[in-house]
Design a protein around this motif. Structure first.
Motif, PDB file in Angstrom:
ATOM      1  N   ASP A  94      -1.203   2.184   1.354  1.00 64.65           N
ATOM      2  CA  ASP A  94      -2.633   2.096   1.652  1.00 64.65           C
ATOM      3  C   ASP A  94      -3.393   3.203   0.903  1.00 64.65           C
ATOM      4  N   TYR A  98     -10.780   0.723   5.383  1.00 60.06           N
ATOM      5  CA  TYR A  98      -9.393   0.513   5.786  1.00 60.06           C
ATOM      6  C   TYR A  98      -8.709  -0.444   4.817  1.00 60.06           C
ATOM      7  N   GLY A  99      -7.423  -0.234   4.611  1.00 61.27           N
ATOM      8  CA  GLY A  99      -6.670  -1.057   3.679  1.00 61.27           C
ATOM      9  C   GLY A  99      -6.035  -2.257   4.353  1.00 61.27           C
ATOM     10  N   SER A 129       0.953   2.845   5.759  1.00 61.87           N
ATOM     11  CA  SER A 129      -0.480   2.870   6.063  1.00 61.87           C
ATOM     12  C   SER A 129      -0.689   3.535   7.419  1.00 61.87           C
ATOM     13  N   MET A 183      -7.283   6.880   4.702  1.00 59.02           N
ATOM     14  CA  MET A 183      -6.059   7.626   4.440  1.00 59.02           C
ATOM     15  C   MET A 183      -6.340   9.031   3.914  1.00 59.02           C
ATOM     16  N   GLN A 203       3.922   3.755   9.767  1.00 48.78           N
ATOM     17  CA  GLN A 203       2.562   4.140  10.131  1.00 48.78           C
ATOM     18  C   GLN A 203       2.441   5.658  10.025  1.00 48.78           C
TER      19      GLN A 203
END
Length: 290
Positions: free
Chosen positions: A92, A161-162, A179, A97, A206
């Motif tokens: 991501d 957000y990816g 991500s 991020m 995550q």
């Protein structure tokens, strides 16, 4: 005619963003002492795995007569399965991020990119082909592939957000998604279902900042996304804590459920924790799906 010194200067300028990420990933990979990359599965290859009793279908030339002379039965050598497989990586690169709550910790993006590239280094050294999702970089081996991967992973996405991409995942290959998974969960669901339909196994990692787990906010607080596109102000941030933590726990449960039902593995990693341990888990998860 361009002088050699000028060419060198231009090359160094172009390469400047690449070495830090690649060097950090190389350093992390070297801290993981994995030994030889063997799949412990009989097949074609040159590395000895085990002796086994000869069977009716084995040709006479495959019998190991030296080993067989030490017993009353004939034995053949099994070789390790060494056919390179493909691993597709999605890291991501969205704005969320870029968050870090403390200068002592790397941003989520930095940790994600380093772990993804370090895992790719280990896999390529083990003879695998590694690429990126979305058809950006088809699976290949070699140092040039790692350099291209480092270049692409160094880029940022302006979206808040990816969303993982299912394109580029070959049937019966493996995939790795890294991500914070704080965006739209349906994108993750769609990607995993498509992967499962193609027989693709893999892992979800995550990455969260410690502050995102603790929610240490109280009183008047302004919450703003990393891109600045989302903003929320409250006078009682402490009242939001229980609801936030419940939603975060629900998101983790959902990711765990999705991984379990599609045959993937799921783990949460915090930027304050050891990157080495996370890499060991990643590599083990990739080995589990070969």
């Amino acid at each position: 005619m361009t002088q050699p010194l000028t060419l060198r200067s231009q090359a160094e300028t172009l390469a400047a963003p690449l070495p830090p990420l690649l060097a950090e990933a190389e350093h992390l990979a070297t801290t993981v002492l994995l030994g030889d990359h063997g799949r412990r599965r009989a097949g074609t290859g040159d590395t000895f795995w085990q002796y086994r009793p000869a069977q009716m279908h084995d040709e006479a030339r495959s019998i190991d007569w030296r080993r067989s002379a030490r017993s009353d039965a004939n034995f053949v050598q099994d070789k390790e399965w060494q056919i390179a497989q493909s691993v597709i990586l999605w890291v991501d690169q969205a704005a969320s991020m870029a968050f870090t709550s403390d200068d002592r910790f790397p941003s989520k993006a930095q940790r994600a990119r380093t772990l993804g590239l370090a895992c790719a280094i280990l896999l390529i050294r083990g003879g695998e082909r590694v690429g990126l999702t979305g058809l950006r970089l088809p699976p290949r081996r070699g140092a040039a592939q790692l350099m291209q991967m480092a270049q692409l992973l160094s880029q940022d996405d302006t979206a808040d957000y990816g969303a993982p991409e299912a394109q580029g995942m070959l049937p019966h290959s493996r995939a790795l998604f890294i991500s914070d998974f704080l965006g739209d969960i349906t994108a993750v669901e769609d990607a995993l279902l498509r992967a499962a339909d193609r027989g693709v196994g893999g892992a979800l990692l995550q990455i969260l900042d410690p502050q995102e787990e603790a929610f240490p906010f109280d009183g008047r607080t302004i919450f703003e996304s990393m891109s600045g596109g989302l903003r929320h102000e409250t006078r009682k941030a402490g009242d939001l804590k229980s609801r936030y933590l419940d939603r975060l726990a629900a998101r983790k449960d959902r990711l765990q459920y999705l991984a379990r039902t599609t045959g993937w593995q799921f783990q949460t990693h915090h930027t304050s924790d050891s990157a080495t341990q996370a890499l060991l888990w990643l590599y083990g998860a990739m080995e589990h799906h070969q």
